[in-house]
Design a protein around this motif. Sequence first.
Motif, PDB file in Angstrom:
ATOM      1  N   ILE A   6     -10.794 -30.874 -20.322  1.00 59.31           N
ATOM      2  CA  ILE A   6      -9.461 -30.916 -20.344  1.00 59.31           C
ATOM      3  C   ILE A   6      -8.615 -29.804 -20.977  1.00 59.31           C
ATOM      4  CG2 ILE A   6      -7.239 -32.337 -20.862  1.00 59.31           C
ATOM      5  CD1 ILE A   6      -9.161 -34.944 -20.894  1.00 59.31           C
ATOM      6  N   GLU A   7      -7.867 -29.229 -20.110  1.00 59.79           N
ATOM      7  CA  GLU A   7      -7.035 -27.966 -20.795  1.00 59.79           C
ATOM      8  C   GLU A   7      -5.692 -28.115 -20.273  1.00 59.79           C
ATOM      9  OE1 GLU A   7      -8.622 -24.413 -19.169  1.00 59.79           O
ATOM     10  OE2 GLU A   7     -10.648 -24.714 -20.010  1.00 59.79           O
ATOM     11  N   THR A   8      -4.630 -27.209 -20.853  1.00 61.26           N
ATOM     12  CA  THR A   8      -3.472 -27.230 -20.741  1.00 61.26           C
ATOM     13  C   THR A   8      -2.914 -26.111 -19.627  1.00 61.26           C
ATOM     14  OG1 THR A   8      -2.900 -27.925 -22.874  1.00 61.26           O
ATOM     15  CG2 THR A   8      -1.067 -26.872 -21.861  1.00 61.26           C
ATOM     16  N   LEU A   9      -2.220 -26.339 -18.659  1.00 64.18           N
ATOM     17  CA  LEU A   9      -1.760 -25.503 -17.726  1.00 64.18           C
ATOM     18  C   LEU A   9      -1.032 -24.584 -18.122  1.00 64.18           C
ATOM     19  CD1 LEU A   9      -2.330 -25.249 -14.482  1.00 64.18           C
ATOM     20  CD2 LEU A   9       0.156 -26.280 -14.417  1.00 64.18           C
ATOM     21  N   ASN A  10      -1.027 -23.151 -17.923  1.00 60.55           N
ATOM     22  CA  ASN A  10      -0.498 -21.867 -18.553  1.00 60.55           C
ATOM     23  C   ASN A  10       0.837 -22.159 -18.561  1.00 60.55           C
ATOM     24  OD1 ASN A  10      -3.020 -20.856 -19.118  1.00 60.55           O
ATOM     25  ND2 ASN A  10      -3.296 -19.827 -16.868  1.00 60.55           N
ATOM     26  N   ASP A  11       1.426 -22.354 -17.600  1.00 67.84           N
ATOM     27  CA  ASP A  11       2.842 -22.343 -17.347  1.00 67.84           C
ATOM     28  C   ASP A  11       3.679 -23.369 -17.809  1.00 67.84           C
ATOM     29  OD1 ASP A  11       2.090 -24.135 -15.481  1.00 67.84           O
ATOM     30  OD2 ASP A  11       3.692 -23.467 -13.966  1.00 67.84           O
ATOM     31  N   PHE A  48      10.115 -29.338  -1.440  1.00 60.76           N
ATOM     32  CA  PHE A  48       9.406 -29.273  -2.809  1.00 60.76           C
ATOM     33  C   PHE A  48      10.116 -28.679  -3.684  1.00 60.76           C
ATOM     34  CE2 PHE A  48       6.042 -31.818  -0.759  1.00 60.76           C
ATOM     35  CZ  PHE A  48       5.300 -32.407  -1.623  1.00 60.76           C
ATOM     36  N   ASP A  49      10.288 -29.221  -4.834  1.00 64.40           N
ATOM     37  CA  ASP A  49      10.867 -28.596  -5.968  1.00 64.40           C
ATOM     38  C   ASP A  49      10.258 -27.285  -6.550  1.00 64.40           C
ATOM     39  OD1 ASP A  49      12.760 -28.523  -8.327  1.00 64.40           O
ATOM     40  OD2 ASP A  49      10.778 -28.335  -9.298  1.00 64.40           O
ATOM     41  N   LYS A  50      10.965 -26.002  -6.671  1.00 66.57           N
ATOM     42  CA  LYS A  50      10.384 -24.799  -6.595  1.00 66.57           C
ATOM     43  C   LYS A  50       9.355 -24.769  -8.175  1.00 66.57           C
ATOM     44  CE  LYS A  50      11.206 -19.873  -7.502  1.00 66.57           C
ATOM     45  NZ  LYS A  50      12.496 -18.843  -7.626  1.00 66.57           N
ATOM     46  N   ALA A  51       9.949 -25.617  -9.065  1.00 64.19           N
ATOM     47  CA  ALA A  51       8.941 -25.663 -10.299  1.00 64.19           C
ATOM     48  C   ALA A  51       7.625 -26.146 -10.191  1.00 64.19           C
ATOM     49  CB  ALA A  51       9.704 -26.187 -11.346  1.00 64.19           C
ATOM     50  N   LYS A  52       7.974 -27.483  -9.379  1.00 61.96           N
ATOM     51  CA  LYS A  52       6.433 -28.131  -8.873  1.00 61.96           C
ATOM     52  C   LYS A  52       5.581 -27.380  -8.087  1.00 61.96           C
ATOM     53  CE  LYS A  52       5.040 -32.368  -6.384  1.00 61.96           C
ATOM     54  NZ  LYS A  52       4.323 -33.068  -7.375  1.00 61.96           N
ATOM     55  N   LEU A  53       6.223 -26.433  -7.000  1.00 60.75           N
ATOM     56  CA  LEU A  53       5.290 -25.766  -6.445  1.00 60.75           C
ATOM     57  C   LEU A  53       4.631 -24.737  -7.399  1.00 60.75           C
ATOM     58  CD1 LEU A  53       7.670 -24.974  -3.172  1.00 60.75           C
ATOM     59  CD2 LEU A  53       5.460 -26.295  -3.214  1.00 60.75           C
ATOM     60  N   GLU A  54       5.370 -24.129  -8.086  1.00 58.61           N
ATOM     61  CA  GLU A  54       4.872 -23.174  -9.062  1.00 58.61           C
ATOM     62  C   GLU A  54       3.641 -23.753  -9.977  1.00 58.61           C
ATOM     63  OE1 GLU A  54       7.972 -21.653 -11.250  1.00 58.61           O
ATOM     64  OE2 GLU A  54       8.652 -20.126  -9.647  1.00 58.61           O
ATOM     65  N   SER A  55       3.882 -25.032 -10.279  1.00 60.24           N
ATOM     66  CA  SER A  55       2.676 -25.524 -11.131  1.00 60.24           C
ATOM     67  C   SER A  55       1.631 -25.944 -10.280  1.00 60.24           C
ATOM     68  CB  SER A  55       3.485 -26.876 -12.036  1.00 60.24           C
ATOM     69  OG  SER A  55       3.734 -27.690 -11.001  1.00 60.24           O
ATOM     70  N   MET A  56       1.861 -26.319  -8.847  1.00 54.54           N
ATOM     71  CA  MET A  56       0.955 -26.731  -8.136  1.00 54.54           C
ATOM     72  C   MET A  56      -0.109 -25.497  -7.624  1.00 54.54           C
ATOM     73  SD  MET A  56       1.523 -27.962  -4.270  1.00 54.54           S
ATOM     74  CE  MET A  56       2.545 -29.182  -4.591  1.00 54.54           C
TER      75      MET A  56
END
Length: 925
Positions: A14-19, A401-409
């Motif tokens: 398990i890791e944390t996503l960078n953004d 789709f939300d831009k922030a959601k797309l970026e994390s995706m």
Amino acid sequence: MDAPSAGYAFEYLIETLNDSSHKKFFNVPRLGGTKYDVLPYSIRVLLEAAVRNCDGFLMKKEDVMNILDWKTKQSNVEVPFFPARVLLQDFTGIPAMVDFAAMREAVKTLGGDPKKVHPACPTDLTVDHSLQIDFNKCAIQNAPNPGGGDLQKAGKLSPLRVQPKKLPCRGQTTCRGSCDSGELGRNSGKFSSQIENTPILCPFHLQPVPEPETVLKNQEVEFGRNRERLQFFKWSSRVFKNVAVIPPGTGMAHQVNLEYLSRVVFEEKDLLFPDSVVGTDSHITMVNGLGILGWGVGGIETEAVMLGLPVSLTLPEVVGCELTGSSNPFVTSIDVVLGITKHLRQVGVAGKFVEFFGSGVSQLSIVDRTTIANMCPEYGAILSFFPVDNVTLKHLEHTGFDKAKLESMEAYLKAVKLFRNEQDNLGEPEYSQVGFKGFQIAAEKQNDIVSIHYEGSDYKLAHGSVVIAAVISCTNNCNPSVMLAAGLLAKKAVEAGLQVKPYIRTSLSPGSGMVTHYLSSSGVLPYLSKLGFEIIGYGCSTCVGNTAPLSEAVLNAVKQGDLVTCGVLSGNKNFEGRLCDCVRANYLASPPLVVAYAIAGTVNIDFQTEPLGTDPTGKNIYLHDIWPSREEVHQIEEEHVVLSMFKALKEKIEMGNKRWNSLEAPDSVLFPWDLKSTYIRCPSFFDKLTKEPVALQPIENAHVLLYLGDSITTDHISPAGSIARSSAAAKYLTNRGLTPREFNSYGARRGNDAVMTRGTFANIKLFNKFIGKPAPKTIHFPSGQTLDVFEAAELYQKEGIPLIILAGKKYGSGNSRDWAAKGPYLLGVKAVLAESYEKIHKDHLIGIGIAPLQFLPGESADSLGLSGRETFSLTFPEELSPGVTLNIKTSTGKVFSVIASFENDVEITLYKHGGLLNFVARKFS
């Protein structure tokens, strides 16, 4: 003992996503190193689900390592898979929910708590999937089939007025509804009220776009006919946790799955993981085009997933399909799809994953990809996977789709190497040949012509005459380019003075209101309507045999001339006799070609050299004269297929409609079964349920109920279309006071086991070797009588005689349909002995408690000299093991060996319990 928490064995990954510091994920590539890097993308999704759900109980560490070692373990090991969500559609969803309701009764009877019976997995149930056509353009004056005979006669359900259920947020920019219902009410009042009522408001021009008269008439009849089922669905959504019902008037299962339910990446308690889905429809594979792993498994396995159990599958082979170059500008996307389908059929990909790669993939739009993936039932693959790439992300952006959601995706998918790069290369598959099936029309009869008189005019019918032309939803309404092409072709045809003969049953039944929006706003809908292709509603219709009846003139002509008349449809299945029992030849075509064949009136035409018809001056009009260019289609697609359509769909789903919102439904832990109902009935699967399973019983002196050949489909076993007036099911309904106009269809009555058991093997195209011609009949050997299959089985059961079925290759192919296993079980069938099986159906047989037996390689009933008139006996060993060989002894003294086609210990456990339903009910007790 409780199982350990999921993922415990791999918490170190398990890791944390960078953004985003609060979003976490399992960094599965760390587990496998170079092994992971060579895995197909689809197998990487399986691996992630295994790592995340590894609890040492249902998912073992050994399973994870087997998936990681896919290269050496493929086709050799069984692995569990926990999908992220489940999708049910109406026809197959209702028996699943009826089983849940019945299971509550069974658990209570065994002393357990019925309130514990809930789906453990998020479950979406879409009501609009199968649409019966009562009205269409050329039958608008026909009296409808109200189907509500027992609606007036049945006792009332508990008078509870249910408020609209708020569906979960899917994360799009336009998301309001359950997240911000007040804001939705304030800011979209005018549009919202128009969505609930008609005429709807066009989101492009803000002008009223009236629903066609046929839509309104069909919707009204459908709601009345299906009121009982809708009330049951509403009860289900109220009492079962994790169940969301997509209201009527919205769209069909695989279309809504694609447009609204797809997440691509799930986020649950700040944990990111890939979206995946299984469901009770063979077209679930459509979502593979978005990089979502999913396939249809039928009601029995779906219920297991809903109860927290994994789907079990043999670690599949993955066939890499390399696409290069680009298509000819005069070729439609559906032509490309059908071309790829043909090649995959030739390769032989049954039971395998297909994964697309190569430079040509980026030339395919998402709608092209989803259409290719949606054709899986035609070439037999489990799924056809297109990994997420930049084209996918661009599509998701356009759909809200939300831009922030797309970026994390994107960041997540790249971190776990699930984002596709051009240089990926999986190798090219090898190809083989396919055969052809004809109609055996004698040469001297091939030019026969029969005259008919219809609506004051005379016409001629011949072999190849088109009598049904349907633009339907299964394959292409997610693909605006081909639907718009059909509309543009219709426009040019009407302007050229071409017409469709009035006796041809034409219809347009898309899976979503999105299609109405862009066909209306682009101005082509009136031209389609002019040719008879008026929108009749949203859902499967003609493709499942729910077309309006053909005229008596056509029926008499077909019978008189023994004509091979034709149906042309833009779907993805063309089984014989499926559209209508008198239409022997059914052909698949793109939507514009469906319109073209309807104008031509025959499939016996060379479009390159023969005209479609003549204009008012007598000039020949050819297909190339009215065929729209790709540039024309693309321009309209860019102008009219926009975000607002997805927004409108979302609002429509979350608001429901007035009929649905005001529908009364009961509010009780146990469903109040109405004994007079012919739609919803407590099934008899649990009638003899004991606290503990009994030892496996031998099958002794079993008679053969049916002796069948190759390619027996689930449509042959459990038809979904109309109920024939002479059938056993019709007799049952007639005895309960219903008239033939109230029979409805087998699909609509899948919540009634008495109807469905009588409908088992009731397909008029069933060829039983005992009878020697297509008919839903068999021989009851003790008396020598030729009877309906149900009547014969009923006699056998009264005499205490067990039954088996003899069959050839590919038994159970076609749609995943749990009643194709439940029906034979309730007829008293203990085993099926076939040369080979379609895997999903074989799983269903095991899941209901029927033993799937297989002839040894190279052997068959024919080669062994079996007549089917013998009786058969076999004994199961105390320790039943996967693939064990058993001996069968016949009454003639012949002894031969067969394979018990159990693939793993889980299947054996389920069979020992008498099927999955019994196994799960015992766990709750």
